[in-house]
Design an enzyme around this catalytic site. Sequence first.
Site, PDB file in Angstrom:
ATOM      1  N   LYS A  35     -22.441 120.265 -66.737  1.00  0.00           N
ATOM      2  CA  LYS A  35     -23.036 118.903 -67.105  1.00  0.00           C
ATOM      3  C   LYS A  35     -24.596 118.663 -66.487  1.00  0.00           C
ATOM      4  O   LYS A  35     -24.905 119.570 -65.819  1.00  0.00           O
ATOM      5  CB  LYS A  35     -22.113 117.667 -66.552  1.00  0.00           C
ATOM      6  N   ARG A 130     -11.428 106.995 -60.151  1.00  0.00           N
ATOM      7  CA  ARG A 130     -12.615 106.826 -61.233  1.00  0.00           C
ATOM      8  C   ARG A 130     -11.891 106.849 -62.422  1.00  0.00           C
ATOM      9  O   ARG A 130     -11.467 106.096 -63.037  1.00  0.00           O
ATOM     10  CB  ARG A 130     -13.573 108.023 -60.809  1.00  0.00           C
ATOM     11  N   TYR A 257     -51.391 108.998 -49.315  1.00  0.00           N
ATOM     12  CA  TYR A 257     -51.205 107.801 -49.240  1.00  0.00           C
ATOM     13  C   TYR A 257     -50.643 107.186 -48.173  1.00  0.00           C
ATOM     14  O   TYR A 257     -49.687 107.691 -47.482  1.00  0.00           O
ATOM     15  CB  TYR A 257     -50.111 107.471 -50.264  1.00  0.00           C
ATOM     16  N   MET A 305     -47.064 112.003 -56.764  1.00  0.00           N
ATOM     17  CA  MET A 305     -46.517 112.097 -57.806  1.00  0.00           C
ATOM     18  C   MET A 305     -46.875 113.472 -58.079  1.00  0.00           C
ATOM     19  O   MET A 305     -45.742 114.253 -58.702  1.00  0.00           O
ATOM     20  CB  MET A 305     -46.994 111.146 -58.946  1.00  0.00           C
TER      21      MET A 305
HETATM   22  C1  LIG Z   1     -18.695 117.882 -61.717  1.00  0.00           C
HETATM   23  C2  LIG Z   1     -17.157 118.296 -61.978  1.00  0.00           C
HETATM   24  C3  LIG Z   1     -16.765 119.463 -61.556  1.00  0.00           C
HETATM   25  C4  LIG Z   1     -17.413 120.400 -60.903  1.00  0.00           C
HETATM   26  O1  LIG Z   1     -17.796 120.060 -59.529  1.00  0.00           O
HETATM   27  P1  LIG Z   1     -18.628 120.854 -58.566  1.00  0.00           P
HETATM   28  O2  LIG Z   1     -18.636 120.324 -57.011  1.00  0.00           O
HETATM   29  O3  LIG Z   1     -20.154 121.163 -58.868  1.00  0.00           O
HETATM   30  O4  LIG Z   1     -18.180 122.285 -58.539  1.00  0.00           O
HETATM   31  C5  LIG Z   1     -15.247 119.696 -62.020  1.00  0.00           C
HETATM   32  N1  LIG Z   1     -14.567 118.824 -62.434  1.00  0.00           N
HETATM   33  C6  LIG Z   1     -15.139 117.431 -62.868  1.00  0.00           C
HETATM   34  C7  LIG Z   1     -14.122 116.713 -63.486  1.00  0.00           C
HETATM   35  C8  LIG Z   1     -16.285 117.273 -62.610  1.00  0.00           C
HETATM   36  O5  LIG Z   1     -16.829 116.247 -62.848  1.00  0.00           O
END
Ligand SMILES: *Cc1c(COP(=O)(O)O)cnc(C)c1O
Length: 360
Positions: A35, A130, A257, A305
Amino acid sequence: MNPAAYAELDLEALGHNLKIVRHKAPNAKIMAVIKANAYGHGLPRVAAALQEVEAIAVARVDEAIRLRKNGHTSRIVVLEGFSCIDELQDILNFHLEAVIHTEHQLALLKKVRTDKIFAAWLKLDTGMNRLGFNEQGFAFAYRQLQEIRFIEKPIRLMTHLANADDLQNSATLQQIGKFKQATEHFSGELSIANSAGILAWPEAITDWVRPGLMLFGVSPFPKKTADHDHFGLRPVMSLHSRIIAIKQLNVGDAVGYGSQWRCQKATRLGVIAIGYGDGYPRHTRPETPVLVNGIRVPLVGRVSMDMITVDLGIGSDAKPGDPVLLWGPGLPVEEIADCAETIPYTLLCGITQRVQIVEK
Ligand SMILES: *Cc1c(COP(=O)(O)O)cnc(C)c1O
């Protein structure tokens, strides 16, 4: 020539890290979680490099569609599932799999007529609060899904660990116990473990594992780095830039800065083309290490930046054009995350569009 700031991907390291997952979970199928643009590494490229995994997972439907449009034909699981009828239609049309975690989705499923077959992952909430059903809701949803003809059987079952990165926390074993109990009488493959689960909680390794961060060669545990603590993982991303100016500084000269840093003794200052506009965090603390020509030098002055400044030391012979490493082999992103009071996840997926991604 490479652009001033670029992220280099070591896809061999990705393959190596995948082998470590296989070694830790030899009998499990792997759902590679990529993701957020593959944790900043570039979605299509990483998906293409992960051909041998049993499935890919992304968070959202649009990420999955992007992969399909790029020609990715193997299994793709959408971890947040669908939350409206259009998304459900997309899931069916693009032949995606989805997590079912809320009653709203059951209602949407009942509205649909299709001749397609849909693979669902039913999620139990074992304590993260969640996504996922509670135990009663889970059993109810399971029966509902059994009745829906276009859902493939047996339905896959999953949960997600909230504290697996905390090795002392018994909540993880409680979550695992709760999940195993709730799924005892159901057929269907099980999935629990993220990276921390795979590396530290053998009880969490079931039919499917879901590694994310560890694929990219990074430790999910606070105060540990993947290379120093012998998980044997290798970082996939290294963030590079170069020196664009050198300044001779005298005692009392202020830098950047807010004039936050003042020179205590005469030195040479290196100006480097990387900043928060590239995803190098603005709140990275002074003294954070940066590798210039392979030598660790401290960050001084505020991150701006497009630039940062480092104290090269009076004897330095560094010059404009010299290579700089912000994180990567020899300078773990875990260490930089610590200096920025964050976790490596945010640094990796915070790389901005301006940073060109190149393959090693
Ligand atoms: C992001 C996620 C993972 C992977 O998590 P990592 O800590 O990056 O290995 C696995 N299962 C779900 C449901 C996730 O949202």
